[in-house]
Motif scaffolding. Structure first.
Motif, PDB file in Angstrom:
ATOM      1  N   LYS A 159      -9.671   0.993  -9.900  1.00 17.11           N
ATOM      2  CA  LYS A 159      -8.690   0.771  -8.848  1.00 17.11           C
ATOM      3  C   LYS A 159      -9.106  -0.370  -7.940  1.00 17.11           C
ATOM      4  CE  LYS A 159      -6.613   4.015  -6.614  1.00 17.11           C
ATOM      5  NZ  LYS A 159      -6.282   5.248  -5.910  1.00 17.11           N
ATOM      6  N   ALA A 160      -8.151  -0.865  -7.193  1.00 13.81           N
ATOM      7  CA  ALA A 160      -8.431  -1.977  -6.279  1.00 13.81           C
ATOM      8  C   ALA A 160      -9.447  -1.590  -5.201  1.00 13.81           C
ATOM      9  CB  ALA A 160      -7.139  -2.431  -5.629  1.00 13.81           C
ATOM     10  N   PHE A 161      -9.669  -0.288  -5.017  1.00 16.11           N
ATOM     11  CA  PHE A 161     -10.592   0.150  -3.970  1.00 16.11           C
ATOM     12  C   PHE A 161     -12.054   0.020  -4.377  1.00 16.11           C
ATOM     13  CE2 PHE A 161      -6.691   2.104  -2.674  1.00 16.11           C
ATOM     14  CZ  PHE A 161      -6.736   2.023  -1.292  1.00 16.11           C
ATOM     15  N   ASN A 162     -12.325  -0.014  -5.675  1.00 19.37           N
ATOM     16  CA  ASN A 162     -13.709   0.099  -6.108  1.00 19.37           C
ATOM     17  C   ASN A 162     -14.500  -1.191  -6.283  1.00 19.37           C
ATOM     18  OD1 ASN A 162     -13.811   2.876  -6.041  1.00 19.37           O
ATOM     19  ND2 ASN A 162     -12.832   3.036  -8.035  1.00 19.37           N
TER      20      ASN A 162
ATOM     21  N   THR B  99      -0.511   0.229 -15.090  1.00 14.99           N
ATOM     22  CA  THR B  99      -0.648   1.489 -14.368  1.00 14.99           C
ATOM     23  C   THR B  99      -1.091   1.167 -12.951  1.00 14.99           C
ATOM     24  OG1 THR B  99      -2.948   1.656 -14.882  1.00 14.99           O
ATOM     25  CG2 THR B  99      -1.433   2.652 -16.446  1.00 14.99           C
ATOM     26  N   THR B 100      -1.509   2.151 -12.216  1.00 12.24           N
ATOM     27  CA  THR B 100      -1.977   1.885 -10.859  1.00 12.24           C
ATOM     28  C   THR B 100      -3.402   1.323 -10.869  1.00 12.24           C
ATOM     29  OG1 THR B 100      -2.704   4.144 -10.629  1.00 12.24           O
ATOM     30  CG2 THR B 100      -0.495   3.625  -9.857  1.00 12.24           C
ATOM     31  N   GLN B 101      -3.975   1.155 -12.040  1.00 13.32           N
ATOM     32  CA  GLN B 101      -5.273   0.481 -12.088  1.00 13.32           C
ATOM     33  C   GLN B 101      -5.070  -0.994 -11.812  1.00 13.32           C
ATOM     34  OE1 GLN B 101      -7.996   1.102 -15.182  1.00 13.32           O
ATOM     35  NE2 GLN B 101      -7.713   3.303 -15.236  1.00 13.32           N
ATOM     36  N   LYS B 102      -5.840  -1.561 -10.907  1.00 15.51           N
ATOM     37  CA  LYS B 102      -5.619  -2.929 -10.490  1.00 15.51           C
ATOM     38  C   LYS B 102      -6.551  -3.913 -11.161  1.00 15.51           C
ATOM     39  CE  LYS B 102      -2.975  -3.551  -8.078  1.00 15.51           C
ATOM     40  NZ  LYS B 102      -1.548  -3.601  -8.403  1.00 15.51           N
TER      41      LYS B 102
ATOM     42  N   ALA C  31      -8.740  10.371  -1.561  1.00 12.54           N
ATOM     43  CA  ALA C  31      -7.401   9.892  -1.958  1.00 12.54           C
ATOM     44  C   ALA C  31      -7.481   8.548  -2.692  1.00 12.54           C
ATOM     45  CB  ALA C  31      -6.509   9.748  -0.726  1.00 12.54           C
ATOM     46  N   SER C  32      -8.443   7.698  -2.307  1.00  3.60           N
ATOM     47  CA  SER C  32      -8.537   6.377  -2.936  1.00  3.60           C
ATOM     48  C   SER C  32      -9.264   6.417  -4.277  1.00  3.60           C
ATOM     49  CB  SER C  32      -9.219   5.387  -1.990  1.00  3.60           C
ATOM     50  OG  SER C  32     -10.476   5.897  -1.605  1.00  3.60           O
ATOM     51  N   ASP C  33      -9.845   7.557  -4.629  1.00  4.47           N
ATOM     52  CA  ASP C  33     -10.529   7.681  -5.922  1.00  4.47           C
ATOM     53  C   ASP C  33      -9.616   8.238  -7.017  1.00  4.47           C
ATOM     54  OD1 ASP C  33     -12.906   6.689  -5.000  1.00  4.47           O
ATOM     55  OD2 ASP C  33     -13.813   8.641  -4.633  1.00  4.47           O
ATOM     56  N   LEU C  34      -8.392   8.589  -6.661  1.00  2.92           N
ATOM     57  CA  LEU C  34      -7.466   9.147  -7.651  1.00  2.92           C
ATOM     58  C   LEU C  34      -6.622   8.040  -8.256  1.00  2.92           C
ATOM     59  CD1 LEU C  34      -6.143  12.359  -5.844  1.00  2.92           C
ATOM     60  CD2 LEU C  34      -8.160  12.087  -7.298  1.00  2.92           C
ATOM     61  N   TYR C  35      -6.410   8.120  -9.563  1.00  2.00           N
ATOM     62  CA  TYR C  35      -5.561   7.191 -10.296  1.00  2.00           C
ATOM     63  C   TYR C  35      -4.296   7.931 -10.693  1.00  2.00           C
ATOM     64  CZ  TYR C  35      -9.815   4.431 -11.193  1.00  2.00           C
ATOM     65  OH  TYR C  35     -10.963   3.691 -11.075  1.00  2.00           O
ATOM     66  N   LEU C  36      -3.252   7.139 -10.881  1.00  3.55           N
ATOM     67  CA  LEU C  36      -1.991   7.739 -11.284  1.00  3.55           C
ATOM     68  C   LEU C  36      -1.575   7.127 -12.608  1.00  3.55           C
ATOM     69  CD1 LEU C  36      -0.227   9.735  -9.819  1.00  3.55           C
ATOM     70  CD2 LEU C  36       1.011   7.840  -8.793  1.00  3.55           C
ATOM     71  N   SER C  37      -1.083   7.958 -13.535  1.00  2.00           N
ATOM     72  CA  SER C  37      -0.483   7.382 -14.739  1.00  2.00           C
ATOM     73  C   SER C  37       0.682   8.268 -15.140  1.00  2.00           C
ATOM     74  CB  SER C  37      -1.528   7.261 -15.853  1.00  2.00           C
ATOM     75  OG  SER C  37      -1.331   8.202 -16.849  1.00  2.00           O
TER      76      SER C  37
ATOM     77  N   LEU D 240       0.833  -1.202   0.000  1.00  2.00           N
ATOM     78  CA  LEU D 240       0.000   0.000   0.000  1.00  2.00           C
ATOM     79  C   LEU D 240       0.870   1.256   0.000  1.00  2.00           C
ATOM     80  CD1 LEU D 240      -3.044   0.753   0.223  1.00  2.00           C
ATOM     81  CD2 LEU D 240      -2.715   0.876   2.685  1.00  2.00           C
TER      82      LEU D 240
ATOM     83  N   LEU E  69      -2.809  10.709  -2.664  1.00  2.00           N
ATOM     84  CA  LEU E  69      -3.414   9.603  -3.386  1.00  2.00           C
ATOM     85  C   LEU E  69      -3.021   8.299  -2.693  1.00  2.00           C
ATOM     86  CD1 LEU E  69      -3.039   9.346  -7.228  1.00  2.00           C
ATOM     87  CD2 LEU E  69      -2.285   7.469  -5.826  1.00  2.00           C
ATOM     88  N   ILE E  70      -3.963   7.384  -2.615  1.00  2.00           N
ATOM     89  CA  ILE E  70      -3.683   6.074  -2.013  1.00  2.00           C
ATOM     90  C   ILE E  70      -3.831   5.014  -3.097  1.00  2.00           C
ATOM     91  CG2 ILE E  70      -4.571   4.322  -0.428  1.00  2.00           C
ATOM     92  CD1 ILE E  70      -3.375   6.337   1.261  1.00  2.00           C
ATOM     93  N   THR E  71      -2.869   4.134  -3.183  1.00  2.00           N
ATOM     94  CA  THR E  71      -2.933   3.097  -4.211  1.00  2.00           C
ATOM     95  C   THR E  71      -2.233   1.831  -3.731  1.00  2.00           C
ATOM     96  OG1 THR E  71      -2.461   2.601  -6.536  1.00  2.00           O
ATOM     97  CG2 THR E  71      -0.825   3.915  -5.389  1.00  2.00           C
ATOM     98  N   LEU E  72      -2.566   0.687  -4.354  1.00  2.00           N
ATOM     99  CA  LEU E  72      -1.773  -0.521  -4.122  1.00  2.00           C
ATOM    100  C   LEU E  72      -0.519  -0.394  -4.977  1.00  2.00           C
ATOM    101  CD1 LEU E  72      -4.321  -3.452  -3.849  1.00  2.00           C
ATOM    102  CD2 LEU E  72      -3.460  -1.938  -2.103  1.00  2.00           C
ATOM    103  N   GLU E  73       0.145  -1.485  -5.296  1.00  2.00           N
ATOM    104  CA  GLU E  73       1.486  -1.438  -5.902  1.00  2.00           C
ATOM    105  C   GLU E  73       1.718  -0.228  -6.801  1.00  2.00           C
ATOM    106  OE1 GLU E  73       0.196  -4.792  -6.288  1.00  2.00           O
ATOM    107  OE2 GLU E  73       1.548  -5.862  -4.936  1.00  2.00           O
ATOM    108  N   LEU E  74       2.890   0.336  -6.619  1.00  2.00           N
ATOM    109  CA  LEU E  74       3.269   1.535  -7.357  1.00  2.00           C
ATOM    110  C   LEU E  74       4.520   1.198  -8.160  1.00  2.00           C
ATOM    111  CD1 LEU E  74       2.538   4.647  -7.412  1.00  2.00           C
ATOM    112  CD2 LEU E  74       4.368   4.918  -5.751  1.00  2.00           C
TER     113      LEU E  74
ATOM    114  N   TYR F 105       7.263   5.723 -10.800  1.00  2.00           N
ATOM    115  CA  TYR F 105       6.592   6.796 -10.071  1.00  2.00           C
ATOM    116  C   TYR F 105       7.420   7.247  -8.864  1.00  2.00           C
ATOM    117  CZ  TYR F 105       2.623   5.378 -12.908  1.00  2.00           C
ATOM    118  OH  TYR F 105       1.806   5.085 -13.958  1.00  2.00           O
TER     119      TYR F 105
END
Lengths: 133, 314
Positions: B295-298, B241-244, A122-128, A17, A31-36, A40
């Protein structure tokens, strides 16, 4: 998807995380995300993506709100349906859209030119990486 | 280059060293040039665009295609060896190689029963019975291929290949003609075969879920070279990407509803509806191949009751 150009300024990691801190325009983002991915890292030029449906708008906001990201913005235009309304907003971080219920637009009496605060979890934001996706 | 001649390693089964073959491609000739070591007991995916040399690679391993030069060694035994500019030293015939091959087409003898097809490869009745039980063909052993479904035929082809007790099992898109439910059942059987018989498997596949489910390693081919050698997880999850949560699909229709647009997307056998933003609507149209992701959250995860779901074996 809405896109905001930003630069990575910090990363906190707990196993898979990650919390990523970014700067875009005058705004700080979290922003909160799993594997990065390794690409990045701090200083990386990235795009923050978010769905219009994940944007909440507040007017004259006060009190405490848990939502991590606040974007000061001006309403450019509104396109109202029977149930939903799509709002075009302009901020120092760029132009973006919000999808609200038509009922909320009426209740808040939102019109073009209004100053509002856009709220993004924070969990609704995506990163690319800039340019991808 | 024949630097490694001793392969005393316990875990390694196959060594391919500078195995080369000139191939004619759509954009001119290119050289298939492979160097790889395969560990014993694993399942390795061979992936890459069509015409990149995947099938020729398998054919060189099985002895159906003769390489121009190089070294192929399996389980300490040289199957092919030719140094550049010199005569071929070793080139075992396909039947001398302990290798089983299954292609997309079933290639069964139509006039022989399931058991007859299997015993043609080897007269080992004990092994035949074991394989019939493992692949659920026991009840069908006297049936001829014409009366079998696609999935059943492919099971027979697999069982026949295993009758030769191969050290290597080479599968060239064996499941691509089958529907999703059948594919899933056969994938489970391949895992079972790999575990129970300890046979090392190489499988050509384009299906990312298949690679993820079956394989511990992916070799990605491009114009004759292995350009990526990695794990499925690294390839599909960590590099994305960070999309899971992402699936490939095709847009069938984009509907305007109230103030939003809804894309109807076919993903495998399923149709899903996705609310899209108006800027996305401008860049998308019916027929586009897309990735639907979140994302993994949704996503929500809910256990299904038996009554909700009946994927009985076909």
């Amino acid at each position: 998807m809405n896109r905001i150009r930003a630069t990575v300024t910090g990363i906190d990691r707990r196993e898979s995380l990650h919390r990523v801190m970014l700067t875009g325009g005058d705004h700080e983002f979290t922003l909160i995300t799993l594997e990065l991915g390794e690409e990045y890292g701090i200083g990386a030029l990235v795009e923050i993506h978010f769905k219009s449906a994940h944007v909440s708008l507040a007017k004259n906001i006060s009190g405490q709100v848990s939502i991590a990201n606040r974007l000061e913005a001006t309403i450019v235009s509104l396109r109202e349906g029977e149930l939903l309304a799509e709002i075009v907003l302009e901020s120092s971080a760029g132009r973006f859209f919000a999808l609200l219920t038509a009922e909320a637009v009426n209740r808040m009496q939102l019109v073009a030119g209004d100053r509002v605060t856009a709220l993004l979890k924070a969990s609704d934001l995506y990163l690319s990486k800039a340019g991808e996706l | 280059m024949f630097l490694i001649i001793e392969t005393g390693s316990q875990v390694e089964i196959m060594l391919v060293s500078s195995l080369k073959k000139k191939l004619a491609g759509a954009e001119g000739d290119f050289l298939l040039h492979t160097d790889v070591e395969i560990a014993r007991g694993g399942i390795t995916a061979i992936a890459g665009p069509s015409g990149s040399g995947k099938t020729t690679f398998l054919r060189m391993l099985s002895g159906l295609t003769t390489p121009d030069e190089g070294l192929l060694e399996v389980d300490g035994e040289v199957w092919f060896r030719k140094e550049p500019g010199k005569k071929t030293v070793v080139n075992l015939k396909p039947q001398q190689r302990k290798v089983g091959v299954v292609f997309q087409g079933y290639a069964l003898f139509p006039h022989m029963s399931v058991l007859g097809n299997m015993l043609y490869a080897s007269r080992d009745m004990v092994l035949a019975e074991k394989l019939l039980n493992m692949t659920g063909l026991q009840q069908l052993k006297h049936v001829k291929p014409g009366n079998l479904s696609g999935g059943q035929k492919q099971r027979v082809a697999l069982s026949r290949a295993l009758m030769q007790q191969p050290r290597l099992l080479l599968l060239d898109e064996p499941l691509s003609a089958l529907d999703e439910a059948m594919k899933s059942v056969l994938q489970d059987e391949l895992i079972n075969v790999n575990r129970e018989l300890g046979v090392t498997i190489l499988i050509v596949t384009h299906d990312s879920s298949e690679m993820y489910k079956l394989c511990d390693r992916v070799l990605l081919f491009d114009t004759g070279r292995i350009i990526t050698d990695t794990s499925p997880r690294e390839l599909f999850v960590e590099r994305a990407t960070t999309q899971k949560f992402a699936f490939k699909g095709e847009i069938l229709e984009i509907l305007a509803v109230d103030a939003v647009s809804i894309a109807v997307v076919a993903i495998g056998n399923n149709l899903v509806e996705v609310v899209i933003d108006s800027d996305e609507k401008e860049t998308l149209q019916a027929g586009d191949i897309v990735i639907v992701g979140t994302k993994a959250f949704n996503p929500t995860v809910r256990k299904i009751a038996a009554k909700d779901f009946d994927f009985s074996r076909l």
